[in-house]
Enzyme design. Structure first.
Site, PDB file in Angstrom:
ATOM      1  CE  LYS A 170      -1.550   3.171   2.609  1.00  0.00           C
ATOM      2  NZ  LYS A 170      -1.907   4.164   1.565  1.00  0.00           N
ATOM      3  CB  CYS A 279      12.675  10.142   8.244  1.00  0.00           C
ATOM      4  SG  CYS A 279      13.352   8.836   7.239  1.00  0.00           S
ATOM      5  CD  GLU A 378       9.798  14.014  10.971  1.00  0.00           C
ATOM      6  OE1 GLU A 378       8.886  13.245  11.180  1.00  0.00           O
ATOM      7  OE2 GLU A 378      10.989  13.415  10.584  1.00  0.00           O
TER       8      GLU A 378
HETATM    9  P1  ADP Z   1       2.897  10.573   6.091  1.00  0.00           P
HETATM   10  O1  ADP Z   1       2.869  12.057   7.317  1.00  0.00           O
HETATM   11  O2  ADP Z   1       4.665  10.339   6.032  1.00  0.00           O
HETATM   12  O3  ADP Z   1       2.146  10.713   5.227  1.00  0.00           O
HETATM   13  P2  ADP Z   1       1.658   9.027   7.530  1.00  0.00           P
HETATM   14  O4  ADP Z   1       1.866   7.764   8.853  1.00  0.00           O
HETATM   15  O5  ADP Z   1       0.353   9.541   7.507  1.00  0.00           O
HETATM   16  O6  ADP Z   1       2.881   9.592   7.264  1.00  0.00           O
HETATM   17  O7  ADP Z   1       1.366   7.918   6.354  1.00  0.00           O
HETATM   18  C1  ADP Z   1       2.492   6.856   6.046  1.00  0.00           C
HETATM   19  C2  ADP Z   1       1.662   5.512   5.425  1.00  0.00           C
HETATM   20  O8  ADP Z   1       0.751   5.091   6.154  1.00  0.00           O
HETATM   21  C3  ADP Z   1       0.797   6.096   4.075  1.00  0.00           C
HETATM   22  O9  ADP Z   1       0.902   5.011   3.200  1.00  0.00           O
HETATM   23  C4  ADP Z   1      -0.606   6.248   4.704  1.00  0.00           C
HETATM   24  O10 ADP Z   1      -1.604   6.104   3.966  1.00  0.00           O
HETATM   25  C5  ADP Z   1      -0.603   5.131   5.819  1.00  0.00           C
HETATM   26  N1  ADP Z   1      -1.712   5.341   6.974  1.00  0.00           N
HETATM   27  C6  ADP Z   1      -2.048   6.159   7.245  1.00  0.00           C
HETATM   28  N2  ADP Z   1      -3.042   6.006   8.387  1.00  0.00           N
HETATM   29  C7  ADP Z   1      -2.874   4.675   8.398  1.00  0.00           C
HETATM   30  C8  ADP Z   1      -3.653   3.724   9.293  1.00  0.00           C
HETATM   31  N3  ADP Z   1      -4.523   4.158  10.256  1.00  0.00           N
HETATM   32  N4  ADP Z   1      -3.398   2.403   9.261  1.00  0.00           N
HETATM   33  C9  ADP Z   1      -2.302   2.005   8.346  1.00  0.00           C
HETATM   34  N5  ADP Z   1      -1.828   2.736   7.245  1.00  0.00           N
HETATM   35  C10 ADP Z   1      -1.994   4.215   7.660  1.00  0.00           C
END
Ligand code: ADP
Length: 479
Positions: A170, A279, A378
């Site tokens: 994903k 990061c 960050e």
């Molecule tokens: P960033 O700020 O780097 O986008 P996120 O943690 O929001 O960090 O996103 C990193 C990845 O995790 C993306 O692929 C995002 O779609 C996915 N993601 C966001 N929310 C969830 C969740 N609740 N469970 C699993 N994956 C998630």
């Protein structure tokens, strides 16, 4: 429309999403499928069904497929690098280099696949032999962020496949183009149907379904601390194996004896290249008093000369910020720094260019203190701060005063301080006279504290996460 890859078939999603160029919001890169929970479950089922075939396919088949993927990535690095820069906003040279890196990673794990070993040992009991072997974990969920749209997927997917796992991938919502291109290459590499599945869609839908599905045995994730923590808590209920790479607030210490050119170069490359959206980016310059004024002024001069613009323009040094939300966050931190009393030496303003995009001039704060939010949180943009310190000991203490511990750098010509720093800084990676960002692919990547959880990524150490160890005892004869 570009579809999801499920069980070897390209499938339309429940909905779709437009992929927009952050250098030019009038430029639509494409329309990409968005899966719902049901489609995600279908992909997980496909990965479960295919896992055994892949496990039993043997190391040569796996190595050949990975090598073929690496070859195509390297051959198409300019084309795919252009796509990557168009959808993510890093400059073309960085986009092309990232695709090349992805190719090298697949080549590396093509070789590792045939190198997987084990141990045969004598038992403490007579007539018994002991073998220690490695087996695939099973179905691996790969959840990736937007800032390295092809290298991070590569360094998770390549070892997962090399060691016989099947994958549900994903990618981040903002960068489906690179993910789709990678999936297309993997699909044509000769691997059996269902071994690799691409499921584009929302984190709260696709990611959440992967996280809560007992059929997914392991998840390798890179992203925010909040999402990482959520995955950890959800995974704990099922004893899921987790590898989490999260934030950083990486220090770059500059001592009085540093070579000023080296220090400024490390600061620019580490903090501002890739628009600071790494990061491992340096975001705290911890600078000894004797060099502080010269460092800040030389760095500000160099920053003023950097050209911010369209990522595909060959004259651009710094591309746009990835999207509107990130731009607003960066600007908010510029305001926070000002209100906290730090001095904004340069940058921090959104810029108009001939195309509509999310352009921000690289920002440098001086006179920051370690307790300020701009020195602790960050930001994930081209915004960094300089903190003056008296001594090396104070610099080390400030460097370690963080919830994060990913990468930590020092610029010095003293072997004594360099050696002491490497030993005592609390981070997973430490850099002497090189930028905090920018790593090799054949050695471990990861951090301490809130930056990372689980075993290391990349290089030969990746085997720890993507395999489980089995110990077998055999008594073949008795006399
Ligand atoms: P960033 O700020 O780097 O986008 P996120 O943690 O929001 O960090 O996103 C990193 C990845 O995790 C993306 O692929 C995002 O779609 C996915 N993601 C966001 N929310 C969830 C969740 N609740 N469970 C699993 N994956 C998630």
């Amino acid at each position: 429309m570009k579809c999801n890859l499920i069980g070897g078939e390209w499938c339309a999603g429940a909905t779709s999403r437009r992929n927009v160029n952050p250098s030019d919001t009038d430029d639509v890169v494409g329309e990409y499928a968005h899966a719902d929970a049901e489609q995600t479950r279908t992909a997980i089922d496909a990965a479960c069904d295919a896992q055994r075939t892949w496990r039993d396919s043997g190391i040569q088949a796996r190595s050949t497929a990975l090598d073929c993927i690496g070859t195509e990535l390297l051959a198409r690095q300019t084309e795919l690098g252009t796509l990557l820069s168009r959808e993510e906003g890093k400059i073309l040279a960085e986009g092309v280099a990232e695709v090349a890196r992805a190719g090298q990673i697949f080549k590396f794990f093509a070789a590792e696949a045939v190198r997987t070993g084990g141990e045969k040992l004598p038992s403490v009991r007579p007539f018994v032999d002991v073998e220690v072997t490695r087996e695939p974990v099973g179905v691996v969920g790969v959840i990736t962020p937007w800032n390295f749209p092809i290298a991070i997927p590569a360094w998770k997917i390549a070892p997962a496949l090399a060691y016989g796992n099947s994958v549900v991938f994903k990618p981040a919502d903002l960068v489906p183009g690179s993910a789709w291109a990678l999936a297309d290459i993997i699909h044509r590499s000769g691997i059996p149907r269902g071994v690799f599945n691409l499921v584009m869609g929302r984190g709260s839908v696709v990611g959440e379904t992967m996280a809560t599905s007992p059929e997914v045995n392991a998840i390798s994730f890179t992203g925010s601390v909040e999402t990482g923590q959520r995955l950890l808590l959800q995974g704990a209920r099922q004893f899921k194996r987790l590898q989490l790479e999260m934030g950083g607030k990486n220090p770059l210490v500059i001592l009085d004896d540093a070579d000023l050119d080296v220090a400024v170069d490390c600061a620019i490359q580490g903090a501002y290249y890739s628009t600071g959206q790494r990061c491992t980016a340096s975001s705290r310059f911890i600078v000894q008093k004797g060099i502080y004024v010269r460092f800040v002024s030389r760095l500000a001069d160099a920053l003023e000369r950097l050209r911010v613009g369209h990522a595909l323009d060959p004259d651009t040094h710094i591309g746009p910020v990835v999207d509107d939300a990130q731009l607003k966050q960066d600007e908010a931190y510029v305001g926070i720094g000002r209100n906290e009393g730090a001095t904004l030496v340069c940058g921090g303003a959104s810029l108009d260019r001939s195309t509509r995009g999310y352009f921000l001039s690289p920002a440098l704060f001086a006179d920051a203190s370690p307790k300020m939010r701009i020195a602790r949180e960050e930001i994930f943009g081209p915004v960094a701060c300089a903190i003056p310190v008296e001594t090396y000991e104070e610099a080390l203490a400030v460097a370690n005063d963080s919830e994060f511990g990913l990468s930590a750098g020092i610029c010095t010509t003293s072997l004594k301080y360099a050696t002491h720093f490497k030993r005592h800084v609390r981070s997973g990676m430490t850099m002497v006279n090189v930028p905090t960002a920018g790593v090799d692919y054949h050695v471990p990547f990861g951090g301490t504290k809130s930056s990372s959880y689980g075993s290391r990524e990349q290089g030969t150490y990746a085997v720890e996460f993507f395999t489980t160890v089995k110990t077998s005892y055999t008594k073949a004869y008795y006399e």
